[in-house]
Write an enzyme that holds these catalytic residues in place. Structure first.
Site, PDB file in Angstrom:
ATOM      1  N   ASP A 170      -4.010  -4.951   6.161  1.00 43.44           N
ATOM      2  CA  ASP A 170      -4.550  -5.730   5.053  1.00 43.44           C
ATOM      3  C   ASP A 170      -3.566  -6.821   4.642  1.00 43.44           C
ATOM      4  O   ASP A 170      -2.383  -6.561   4.469  1.00 43.44           O
ATOM      5  CB  ASP A 170      -4.840  -4.810   3.868  1.00 43.44           C
ATOM      6  CG  ASP A 170      -5.622  -5.511   2.773  1.00 43.44           C
ATOM      7  OD1 ASP A 170      -6.359  -6.464   3.089  1.00 43.44           O
ATOM      8  OD2 ASP A 170      -5.498  -5.096   1.605  1.00 43.44           O
ATOM      9  N   HIS A 178      -2.819  -0.946  -3.165  1.00 39.93           N
ATOM     10  CA  HIS A 178      -3.961  -0.063  -2.925  1.00 39.93           C
ATOM     11  C   HIS A 178      -3.811   1.218  -3.745  1.00 39.93           C
ATOM     12  O   HIS A 178      -2.951   2.046  -3.476  1.00 39.93           O
ATOM     13  CB  HIS A 178      -4.052   0.309  -1.439  1.00 39.93           C
ATOM     14  CG  HIS A 178      -4.274  -0.869  -0.557  1.00 39.93           C
ATOM     15  ND1 HIS A 178      -3.905  -0.887   0.774  1.00 39.93           N
ATOM     16  CD2 HIS A 178      -4.831  -2.086  -0.792  1.00 39.93           C
ATOM     17  CE1 HIS A 178      -4.231  -2.051   1.316  1.00 39.93           C
ATOM     18  NE2 HIS A 178      -4.787  -2.796   0.384  1.00 39.93           N
ATOM     19  N   SER A 228       0.845  -1.186   0.000  1.00 40.09           N
ATOM     20  CA  SER A 228       0.000   0.000   0.000  1.00 40.09           C
ATOM     21  C   SER A 228       0.884   1.242   0.000  1.00 40.09           C
ATOM     22  O   SER A 228       1.635   1.453  -0.945  1.00 40.09           O
ATOM     23  CB  SER A 228      -0.946  -0.031   1.212  1.00 40.09           C
ATOM     24  OG  SER A 228      -1.840   1.049   1.176  1.00 40.09           O
TER      25      SER A 228
END
Length: 348
Positions: free
Chosen positions: A290, A193, A166
């Site tokens: 995540d 992301h 991310s």
């Protein structure tokens, strides 16, 4: 102690909008406001700040140019870029992400839409909260590995590599993937992301500098060996099987999971439902957790090996830390050594 933020944008409306949002976040305050790149650089040299929030391109200086100028001055101030989804801004934004900016926030087409305004506000707040402390911020300095396993010799017949990242991920990917050989024998799938519209440019730019093929994933395409597939921004990505038993990409719309789309947990959990049994997982820099839940579930039903990025080479030590703290990391490496660790595990 509040973090001091410099805001730079050529639009008076955007400057006011950014200042209102930033000043509403506990622990942050706008201390400098600039309308062009040169005045921003001057303000930084005269007055300290902890973070810069700026338009992707200002008169006289782009985000990339400002970042390089700061780097030349050995001034490692995190930058959040405000961008749009138009094609010109997409290319500039990907260049800035690769150069090392911390994050990007896509501004709404019109500030008359309440839903778009709220999405923009929440995205900026999330980006601000991901900013590392000044004493821990990193620009991917080379570091010795934690728990060095370079002498490890283990050849497993892996089916694929599944990677998640991310904040700071675009730069990490652009540094790591070109270190991979052209032939790794399996496909690699990546959840990074990003909003819709940016991952195709990211894949194209990394592909230009890599021996291995890199592309944005398309729905229902067969995942071929020696190819890196980046999940399209703004859509979920899962791995499925066709009738012949081939691994295929499943790209689809759906509600965000943990406020994320794409979501690494969705990708990892989808691997529980395919016949592929040996999976190499990699977790790089990023805010939050995540990937942890998905890898945990995957470990319960498959043979996996997990490589996570070390703290010192991460822009934000969130996702790799979560995996490590849960006891799911088999190996921890700096970004400069992860491609080598992947190649070793794959036996190439």
């Amino acid at each position: 102690m509040r973090k001091k933020v410099l805001v730079a944008d050529d639009s008076a409306l955007m400057r006011k909008t950014l200042c209102d949002i930033i000043n509403s976040v506990p622990g942050f305050e706008v201390t400098s406001i600039c309308r062009d790149g040169k005045s921003a650089l001057k303000a930084i040299s005269e007055k300290s700040c902890d973070c810069i929030v700026m338009n992707i391109y200002l008169e006289g200086m782009s985000t990339v140019s400002l970042f390089k100028s700061l780097k030349d001055l050995k001034c490692h101030i995190p930058i959040i870029a405000i961008t749009s989804a138009v094609s010109e801004d997409r290319e500039r934004t990907v260049q800035a992400l690769e150069a090392g900016i911390v994050d990007m926030v896509v501004r709404p087409y019109s500030f008359g839409d309440k839903a778009s305004n709220e999405k923009f506000r929440m995205s900026l707040i999330s980006a601000l909260k991901a900013i590392p402390d000044s004493n821990t911020a990193s620009l991917f300095n080379d570091q010795a590995s934690l728990g060095d396993m370079s002498i490890r010799k283990r050849k497993v017949n892996y089916s694929l590599v599944a990677l998640a990242c991310s904040t700071g991920g675009p730069q990490a990917l652009h540094r790591m993937i070109p270190m991979l050989p052209a032939h790794i024998g399996v496909p690699m799938v990546i959840v990074q992301h990003m909003p819709a519209g940016f991952t195709a440019s990211l894949a194209e730019r990394i592909d230009q500098d890599s021996q291995i093929s890199v592309r944005e994933a398309s729905d229902q395409e067969i995942l071929k060996p020696d190819t890196v597939y980046i999940a399209p921004g703004g859509r979920h990505f899962a791995v499925a099987e066709d009738r012949m038993g081939n691994l295929i990409a499943h790209v689809y719309d759906g509600p965000p999971v943990h406020n994320l789309r794409p979501c690494a947990d969705v990708m990892y959990e989808s691997l529980c439902r395919v016949r592929a049994n040996n999976i190499l997982c990699v977790v790089l820099t990023g805010m939050g957790a995540d990937g942890t839940e998905g890898i945990s579930r995957l470990r319960d039903c498959k043979h996996i090996y997990t490589i996570s990025q070390d703290e010192k080479s991460c822009v934000v030590y969130g996702m790799p830390k979560s995996v490590y703290d849960k006891g799911l990391s088999d190996e921890v490496k700096p970004i400069t050594e992860i491609a080598k660790a992947i190649s070793r595990e794959l036996g190439v």
